[in-house]
Design a protein around this motif. Structure first.
Motif, PDB file in Angstrom:
ATOM      1  N   VAL A   1      11.235   4.463   4.069  1.00 46.52           N
ATOM      2  CA  VAL A   1       9.852   4.347   4.508  1.00 46.52           C
ATOM      3  C   VAL A   1       9.653   5.065   5.846  1.00 46.52           C
ATOM      4  O   VAL A   1       8.552   5.469   6.195  1.00 46.52           O
ATOM      5  N   CYS A   2      10.739   5.260   6.591  1.00 45.88           N
ATOM      6  CA  CYS A   2      10.647   5.841   7.929  1.00 45.88           C
ATOM      7  C   CYS A   2      10.243   7.308   7.845  1.00 45.88           C
ATOM      8  O   CYS A   2      10.873   8.092   7.145  1.00 45.88           O
TER       9      CYS A   2
ATOM     10  N   PRO B   1       0.810  -1.221   0.000  1.00 45.01           N
ATOM     11  CA  PRO B   1       0.000   0.000   0.000  1.00 45.01           C
ATOM     12  C   PRO B   1       0.841   1.268   0.000  1.00 45.01           C
ATOM     13  O   PRO B   1       0.384   2.309  -0.467  1.00 45.01           O
ATOM     14  N   GLN B   2       2.083   1.177   0.461  1.00 44.96           N
ATOM     15  CA  GLN B   2       2.967   2.349   0.469  1.00 44.96           C
ATOM     16  C   GLN B   2       3.217   2.885  -0.936  1.00 44.96           C
ATOM     17  O   GLN B   2       3.670   4.002  -1.093  1.00 44.96           O
TER      18      GLN B   2
ATOM     19  N   ALA C   1       1.397   9.191  11.835  1.00 47.86           N
ATOM     20  CA  ALA C   1       0.526   9.835  10.848  1.00 47.86           C
ATOM     21  C   ALA C   1       0.776   9.275   9.453  1.00 47.86           C
ATOM     22  O   ALA C   1      -0.108   9.253   8.612  1.00 47.86           O
ATOM     23  N   LYS C   2       2.004   8.813   9.216  1.00 46.99           N
ATOM     24  CA  LYS C   2       2.343   8.324   7.879  1.00 46.99           C
ATOM     25  C   LYS C   2       2.027   6.845   7.698  1.00 46.99           C
ATOM     26  O   LYS C   2       2.188   6.304   6.620  1.00 46.99           O
ATOM     27  N   SER C   3       1.602   6.215   8.754  1.00 45.70           N
ATOM     28  CA  SER C   3       1.330   4.792   8.665  1.00 45.70           C
ATOM     29  C   SER C   3       0.229   4.547   7.640  1.00 45.70           C
ATOM     30  O   SER C   3      -0.739   5.302   7.561  1.00 45.70           O
TER      31      SER C   3
ATOM     32  N   GLY D   1       7.240   0.495  13.549  1.00 45.84           N
ATOM     33  CA  GLY D   1       7.248  -0.833  12.923  1.00 45.84           C
ATOM     34  C   GLY D   1       7.052  -0.830  11.421  1.00 45.84           C
ATOM     35  O   GLY D   1       7.098  -1.876  10.787  1.00 45.84           O
ATOM     36  N   GLU D   2       6.868   0.352  10.823  1.00 46.86           N
ATOM     37  CA  GLU D   2       6.656   0.408   9.369  1.00 46.86           C
ATOM     38  C   GLU D   2       7.845  -0.205   8.613  1.00 46.86           C
ATOM     39  O   GLU D   2       7.670  -0.911   7.629  1.00 46.86           O
TER      40      GLU D   2
END
Lengths: 136, 580, 426, 373, 90
Positions: free
Chosen positions: D33-34, C199-200, D212-214, D72-73
């Motif tokens: 991704v962080c 989904p990212q 918020a970015k999850s 954990g992303e």
């Protein structure tokens, strides 16, 4: 009937004689790479240019070709002894050309392989210069 | 309506758009209209994809309706589709040689993108030349060569063995010629195989047993091919033993050689602690599970350096013997190195292993898992670029590591393993003798990577395995099977159809001057008939070079399909004006 | 009906294997579940490393298969069941799906498609383009029959009204076909890994993030937009990104393996893009460039020389920017470790390959491997062999691979199948 | 100067919980991704690479482990399932352990059995101490006071306290030295950074940015930021309440319901809720950030939970003024565990109370220095 | 040409058997509305963003329909203007 002549119709034309085994494929490789050259170039495909008698080349000049590049397979030639015969024959054509007052740089015997993209383009470039000089 | 006599040539001309490949540059409508003006052209069309079924159907319908009896198609290179359309003509019951293929894509639209008018005019002239050529073409008939149901396989490595077994399964007799003293090739060097981990020796034993059992396979070891003659369906190979082998087809399974690091690359040859992957694998094979000892010294840390002898760049790497660098990827070395690393780690978990790579290319099925296993085994990876090669120092290797943002990293190493690539074997003489085409990477060249991937342009030659390009065992087995499959089809009948483009003689015109005879390089192909005192041609032996044609003063000799008259007519068409 | 071999799947692998078998004199029945033969390859733009147009290589093969006297082609047809017989042969139950036209009458004139009022998403164009509820699948399709999509049809009758040969049959039902064969060849091919698996990346949500097969269609001569434009608003893209390993080499997606073709097809698409959009910036974000085949490394180096940017970075996130633009977040690896957002106006996700079809659905003893592809238990020496005697597999049914490797495997499979049949006859 | 490799560090790091990190193939997905990774503070991959290379000094001085809030992303999207989030947690453990001058901190994190034994033993010791000091009715009086003199116990207590203070001081000096914060302070007024730190600690805005970015929305009851705020504010509330309580009793001789008792109750409730939710998240539905909870971390949560529950118990007991032996036991347990927590403060996860703000300050100083430069 | 009695009967049966969902009908109605708006808005060459703004339909949907109409010969692309192509009703 009046026809407007495109500049190309009068442009000097170059005949490129290629071999099925090497240089014709080489010309395709140039196309696959989308390299560009002028369209006054006519590629003829033959098993081997050794087939042409001397007068064939002279006839081409007479009919209107300004330059001829023979792109042989050189040492890659699949036919035994053909390259030697061909270069000897081209040598004889040069003699006749000299006799007739045709500049010998209008005929070039060279070797182009299946992936000789740069050689192919360089030969055309060189011959374009020759035929333009002749036309001028 | 055409006012041609029914027996005159009625030509159909078809201009292909090739999607937009041609029509984006060349005004195909104008080409078709212009060609339609030719007195012998009764149909002149343009069509999006001539090679598609619909395009072919169009031609068939026009032939069947009786409107045309000659076909000219202006499209892509004849290398791609000349045969396709010959078959189309055959389906319409027309002689397939009454067809001329004009190349207006690779040699016009693609190379004259900026000059639409020039390209269009050129296309018109080339198509006209095609029409003129086909007008002078006769109905040629295929030459049928005898199909000797015997195949020569050159090279007794796994690809050769596999090809031989496959063909024997189809009742084809096979002679397997191996240069060295034993069958098996590089399988002898290998320890375990990736990704299955099975033993190379066991696999080889199984293959050899099958070959030994087969009554159809004759194995000749310690032997090379010293002379080569003949043509598809009937080759004659002379072996170094003096024996001759008659074969209808030949499979090249000559394999590869390891690249030996050149000119002291990475101190190889000078520093005893620098070795190559093949040597390490050989060591693994013979040291049976024992901890790694090199030159009598126990090894605590090993650095592997990838892309030695592969992916080379001019100016960075020393050239090979022929003056060129190996700019290709050797395909198998990444996985082979990581597989060996895992073997080492399984034996000796405390061994520190470092892996210096440019790109890890574990592409194959199960290969990525080998890479992951190596990571999990604690192997530390470093990535370098071709312009910053690692440097071997005293007990360390220094590398500018991309993974550490280009920082210089000093790696301890008791042993440096150069992951060397693969190169074409020492078969130069053989392929010169056979006149096989070679690609720029020195490997043997297939006729087309997709249309004819295991065939050589020279009829009757097939490729299996690493002589064509680096491949692993799975891939060379597949290539061997594919080559065998082509031969099974080729030799399934009693004869092999051949192109009819050979010299022929108009005996009416022949003056018996014998000028042509010394021009011919092929024994038996051109000779004087003692009775008639005129020259004659043996079509099955003539290679169709045309050397004899050029010297025939009375023009009695011609090359079928390539006559001087045809070529002259083409020249005339090429220089004829095109109205704007 | 009896045949020597059942070939399941008429993509390039099935076509090549069927042709090779037919050339060896074997009778082949070729079953294709789609309305046309040609598989994935016919929908591609051009193919590496020679940059031949894909149709130019596929269409003649399709035509040869369609006309080969030894090959019976069944399109829009699915194999329902294959049952091994005691004598080593197989009985197959095949179901022909209704096209809702009578094939023996249809002349492929397209009148029905012209008049149909219902525009639907065109699966051949991967939804970028439109087709009608009754339409011929694509220009070069073989056979040239239209197919009616029943769940999108409003049953207005326009097509029947326009048909000059009265061949529309609104009540057509599936038809069963039973064949007896000596061997089976599975050439069922691949499908892309799911577009929205990560989904990212915004796959399926952001209009200017497209799949690699959509990229192929954008570049194909008869593509959905006629040229390279981005889907959100038809802008000529000026900055295009390829996200490598967007569906492979990623345990978090359940696809830990390498899909083998994505590096090369991305480089190819990048080259074609730079040909059609000479001023555009094209960037390939990659982990490792896997240009392993013959001539591939040179192809890669050519792309670099052409000015295509290669950035070693795994893209972490993709988010929508302004005006349809898309931001990619990466770690700048080759310079420092800092993360950076890259602005592009079109993004192509280089998705990987997963098996198109699970042979286990036929309830025979044919096993798949952990990666979901058909298991090749004798891989090193017999890559076409499966766990099921008399059943063989080739092409992407046995793992990701490109066209060159697929065609070679298909040739090998034809050999092995032929050997099996020869043993049976002996 | 080339970086020297130390291949033995990574296995050691992995003993702190980063069991999967060797699988990392340095793709950089985690950093990309962080949500919190940025220029000058790039993680997790920078930290992973340092670990792989064995750059121990860099790892011990890095602020990055404390900039991560374990959303954990990175672990959820890691292509090699290398669990970078867990690696960051391990680095925090690693730093804490390496701050402990006794070296016990390392065993505490690496050897769960050791941690369990120490923990139980200390409860015993402190329990005994309590019993003997308070003169509880749990055991006969002679049992402790007859053997060990009250004074002796008191003196030992004093000595232990002094040692603890020295150790903590040593740790703090090491922390300051290692972190390299001093050069950053040279010639700068740290007030701005301190203000920023204060605001950040009150709101945990960075933690919020991260969530918020999850991609998947986080339900409130599982929101780690809320949970942490609950625990943190509960703790602070309790601290305030206890201090007030002490002051009132000391000066007035009695306590008052408002504000001491009320703040204490609210704080206690917040902490209990937070700790319970944190435990529940780990037990019932573990995700990338919580599925690798180590014994040493669970221990802290368990202690806090028991302290909260027993605290309420005693609150009720004090309010309704009921006395019996059970309540005495609860009191002893409560006090013993509280003492143990304080004693082990420096070598357990509790140390993050000092570490995180300290490193956040360093980070802020660095970032603003970069901004100014 | 009109429908044969047999085809009419089959069509009727097909309608009964398969039915036409309200969603499908609604979508069809919406598509017809959009295409009408696009064709009316593109009497002169116009870009997709302009067309989207004028019709109030999202540019993504407009673009899809423009290509649908182009494929079935109801619109043509005229020329490139800036970063966009201009389309026109045929």
């Amino acid at each position: 009937m009046s026809t407007v002549e495109s500049p190309d119709t009068n442009a000097p034309k170059i005949l490129i004689i290629t071999t099925i085994a090497s240089s014709y494929t080489g010309a395709n490789t140039v196309g696959q790479a989308r390299a560009q050259y002028a369209p006054n170039t006519y590629i003829m495909r033959v098993p081997d240019p050794v087939m042409f008698p001397e007068d064939f080349y002279l006839r081409c000049f007479e009919k209107g070709f300004s330059g001829i590049i023979i792109m042989s397979s050189g040492s890659d030639c699949p036919y035994e002894g053909a390259y030697g015969r061909l270069s000897a024959r081209v040598g004889r054509v040069y003699l006749t050309m000299r006799e007739k007052g045709i500049p010998t740089n209008r005929l070039k015997l060279t070797t182009v392989c299946t992936v000789c993209k740069h050689a192919f383009l360089k030969e055309i470039d060189d011959m374009q210069k020759v035929v333009r000089e002749q036309a001028a | 309506m055409s006012n041609l006599e029914p027996n005159e040539p009625h030509v159909g001309v078809y201009i292909c758009h090739c999607g937009g490949n041609i029509s984006d540059v060349i005004d195909v409508k104008r080409v078709a209209t212009e060609l339609g003006l030719h007195p012998n052209v009764v149909i002149s069309r343009e069509f999006p994809f001539m090679c598609s079924d619909a395009g072919q159907k169009l031609v068939i319908e026009d032939i069947r309706s009786g409107k045309i009896n000659r076909v000219v198609i202006a499209a892509c290179s004849p290398m791609l589709h000349e045969l396709t359309f010959r078959k189309t003509l055959q389906r319409a019951a027309l002689n397939p040689f009454l067809y001329e293929h004009v190349n207006i894509r690779e040699q016009a639209s693609w190379v004259h993108k900026g000059d639409h008018e020039g390209a269009t005019q050129k296309a018109i002239r080339l198509a006209r030349a095609g029409v003129e050529k086909i007008l002078l073409q006769d109905e040629l008939e295929e030459i049928q060569a005898k199909a000797t149901k015997h195949v020569l396989v050159i090279g007794g490595g796994p690809a050769g063995l596999k090809a031989a077994l496959n063909m024997a399964a189809r009742n084809l007799r096979v002679t397997l010629v191996e240069k060295s003293s034993r069958l098996g090739g590089h399988l002898h060097e290998l320890d375990t195989l990736y990704p299955s981990g099975e033993s190379a020796s066991a696999l080889l034993a199984k293959l050899l047993a099958q070959v030994n059992e087969s009554p159809l396979i004759t194995v000749v070891v310690g032997t090379t091919v010293t002379a080569w003659d003949g043509f598809v369906g009937n080759f004659t190979a002379t072996l170094s033993s003096g024996a001759t082998v008659n074969a209808g087809a030949v499979i090249m399974a000559t394999g590869y050689d390891h690249v030996i690091p050149a000119g002291g690359e990475y101190n190889y040859g000078g520093d005893p602690r620098v070795t190559t992957l093949p040597k390490l694998i050989e060591h693994l094979k013979t040291s049976a599970g024992k901890p790694l000892v090199w030159n009598g010294v126990p090894v605590k840390s090993v650095a592997f350096i990838h892309c030695v002898g592969s992916r080379q760049t001019e100016g960075v790497h020393a050239p090979q013997a022929d003056g060129k660098v190996n700019d290709y990827c050797s395909r198998v070395c990444c996985t082979a190195a990581l597989h060996s690393i895992n073997v080492l780690k399984a034996r000796q978990p405390d061994l520190d292993i470092y892996d210096l790579y440019r790109d890890i290319r574990t592409y194959g099925r199960g290969h990525e898992a080998i890479y992951e296993q190596a990571s999990k085994n604690g192997v530390l990876f470093f990535r370098f670029t071709e312009d910053a090669q690692p440097e071997i120092r005293e007990h360390t290797v220094v590398v500018k590591d991309i993974l550490t943002w280009g920082e210089e990293v000093e790696i301890p190493a008791d042993l440096v393993v150069l992951v060397t690539g693969i190169k074409q074997g020492a078969v130069g003489e053989l392929i010169d003798m056979m006149k096989l085409p070679v690609s720029s990477d020195r490997f043997l060249q297939e006729a087309h990577p997709k249309l004819r991937p295991v065939e050589v342009a020279n009829n009757g030659f097939f490729l299996a395995g690493n002589c064509q390009a680096p491949m692993d065992l799975v891939e060379s087995s597949a290539a061997a099977g594919a080559a065998a499959s082509k031969i099974a089809a080729l030799l399934s009948k009693d004869y092999i159809p051949l192109d009819p483009y050979v010299a022929r003689i108009d005996s009416e015109k022949c003056t018996g001057c014998e000028a042509c005879i010394p021009e011919c390089s092929y024994t038996g192909a051109l000779f004087m008939n003692e009775g008639t005192k005129k020259a004659e041609v043996n079509a099955a032996l003539c290679k169709g070079c045309g050397a004899c044609v050029a010297v025939c003063a009375p023009r009695a000799l011609d090359l079928a399909g390539w006559s001087i008259a045809q070529m002259e007519a083409m020249v005339d068409a090429m220089v004829t004006e095109v109205p704007a | 009906m009896k045949y020597d071999t059942l070939v399941i799947g008429a993509g390039i692998a099935g076509l090549q294997a069927a042709l090779d078998l037919a050339e060896q004199g074997r009778q082949v029945v070729l079953v294709e579940k789609n309305p046309s033969i040609g598989g994935r390859m016919i929908s591609l733009s051009k193919v590496y490393p020679t940059l031949d147009c894909a149709s130019c290589i596929t269409t003649p093969r399709m035509a040869s298969v369609a006309h080969h006297p030894n090959i019976t082609t069944l399109t829009y047809t699915e194999v329902k069941q294959v049952i091994a017989q005691p004598d080593g042969t197989y009985h197959a139950h095949i179901s022909k799906k209704p096209r809702f036209i009578e094939e023996d009458k249809c002349i492929g004139c397209k009148r029905c498609e012209e008049v149909c009022p219902v525009y639907i998403r065109d699966d051949f164009e991967h939804n970028l383009g439109a087709k009608k509820a009754i339409s011929i699948p694509f220009t070069n399709a073989i056979p040239q029959f239209p197919v009616l999509t029943p769940d999108q049809c409003t049953w207005c009758g326009a097509c029947a009204n326009a048909c000059p040969v009265d061949c529309i049959d609104y009540l057509q039902e599936p038809r069963d076909i039973f064949v007896e064969v000596g061997a089976v060849l599975v050439a069922t091919g691949f499908e892309l890994t799911p577009f929205n698996a990560k989904p990212q990346y915004g796959g399926g949500v952001l209009p200017n993030v497209i799949t690699s097969l959509q990229g192929e269609r954008l570049l194909a001569p008869h593509g959905p937009f006629g040229r390279v434009l981005r889907p959100s608003d038809g802008k000529v893209p000026d900055s295009i990104a390829f996200v490598q390993c967007a569906g492979s080499r990623d345990a978090s997606l359940g696809v830990p393996y390498c899909s083998r073709v994505c590096c090369m097809y991305a480089i190819k698409q990048a080259m074609l893009l730079s040909g059609s959009l000479p001023t555009a910036d094209i960037t390939i974000y990659y982990m490792d460039i896997r240009a392993f085949g013959k001539g591939y490394e040179a192809f890669y180096q050519n792309a670099k020389a052409m000015g295509i940017n290669f950035v070693k970075a795994k893209v972490g996130r993709i988010r929508a920017g302004e005006d349809g633009n898309v931001f990619l977040r990466i770690e700048r690896q080759e310079e420092s470790s800092q993360p950076e957002e890259m602005n592009h106006d079109l993004v192509i996700l280089s998705l990987g390959m997963k098996p198109q079809w699970n042979p286990k659905t036929l309830a025979w003893d044919m096993e798949t491997d952990l990666d979901g592809f058909v298991k090749s238990p004798d891989a090193p020496m017999d890559p076409a062999t499966t766990t099921c005697a008399g059943v063989y597999a080739c092409g992407t049914a046995t793992g990701p691979k490109d066209i060159v490797d697929t065609i070679i495997e298909a040739g090998n499979a034809a050999m092995v199948v032929g050997n099996h049949l020869a043993r049976g006859n002996a | 100067m080339a970086i020297q490799i130390n291949p033995k560090l990574l296995p050691d790091l992995m003993a702190y919980g980063a069991g999967d990190i060797s699988a990392c193939f340095n793709c950089g997905n985690c950093t990309a991704v962080c949500a919190l990774s940025e220029s000058g503070a790039s993680f997790p991959r920078r930290m992973i690479r340092m670990g792989q290379l064995g750059a121990k000094k860099e790892l011990l001085s890095a602020a990055e482990p404390w900039l991560c809030y374990a959303c954990g992303e990175c672990s959820q999207t890691c292509p090699r399932a290398a669990e970078p989030a867990e690696y960051m947690a391990s680095l925090r453990r690693f730093q804490i352990a390496h701050l402990d001058p006794t070296g016990m901190g390392r065993l505490w994190f690496k050897v769960p059995a050791f941690a369990l034994l120490v923990s139980l033993a200390l409860i015993g010791v402190f329990g005994a101490f309590m019993i003997s000091v308070k003169g509880s009715k749990v055991f006969p009086e002679w049992l402790f006071s007859n053997i060990v003199a009250y004074e002796a116990i008191h003196h030992v207590g004093m000595i232990v306290g002094a040692v603890l203070v020295v150790l903590l001081l040593m740790s703090f000096i090491t922390l300051v030295r290692r972190s390299g914060i001093l050069p950053l302070l040279k010639g700068r007024n740290p007030l701005g950074a301190l203000l920023w730190l204060g605001k950040e600690m009150v709101t945990m805005k960075r933690h919020g940015d991260c969530e918020a970015k999850s991609v998947k929305p986080i339900p409130k009851h599982k929101d780690p930021r809320l949970i942490h705020l609950g625990i943190m504010w509960g703790f602070i509330g309790l601290a305030i309440a206890t201090s007030l309580d002490f002051l009132f009793i000391y000066f007035l001789g009695f306590t008052v319901v408002w504000p001491a008792r009320i703040i204490g109750t609210i704080g206690g409730l917040a902490m209990l809720a937070g700790v319970s939710a944190a435990i529940w998240r780990r037990v019932a539905d573990p995700e990338a950030g919580t599925r690798h909870t180590r014994f040493a971390d669970g221990w802290v949560l368990f202690f806090l939970w028991v302290l909260a529950v027993t605290g309420f118990w005693l609150e009720v007991v004090v309010t309704i003024r009921v006395q019996n032996i059970v309540h005495d036991w609860v009191l002893i347990l409560h006090a013993a565990m509280a003492m143990e927590l304080v004693l082990l403060f420096g070598m357990t996860k509790m140390a993050h109370v000092i570490y995180r703000p300290f490193m956040l300050l360093k980070y802020r100083l660095e970032q603003t220095a970069v901004g100014n430069g | 040409m009109s429908l044969s009695a047999e085809t009419k009967e089959k069509l009727k049966r097909a309608r009964e058997l398969r039915g036409v969902s309200p969603e499908l009908l609604a979508r069809q109605k919406e598509n017809i509305r959009i295409q009408k708006a696009i064709l009316e808005g593109a009497l002169e060459p116009i870009s997709v963003p302009d067309l989207a703004q004028n019709t109030g339909i999202s540019s993504e949907i407009v673009f899809w329909h423009v290509n649908a109409l182009r494929k079935y010969d109801k619109m043509v692309d005229v020329k490139k203007s800036g970063d966009y192509w201009l389309y026109k009703k045929k």
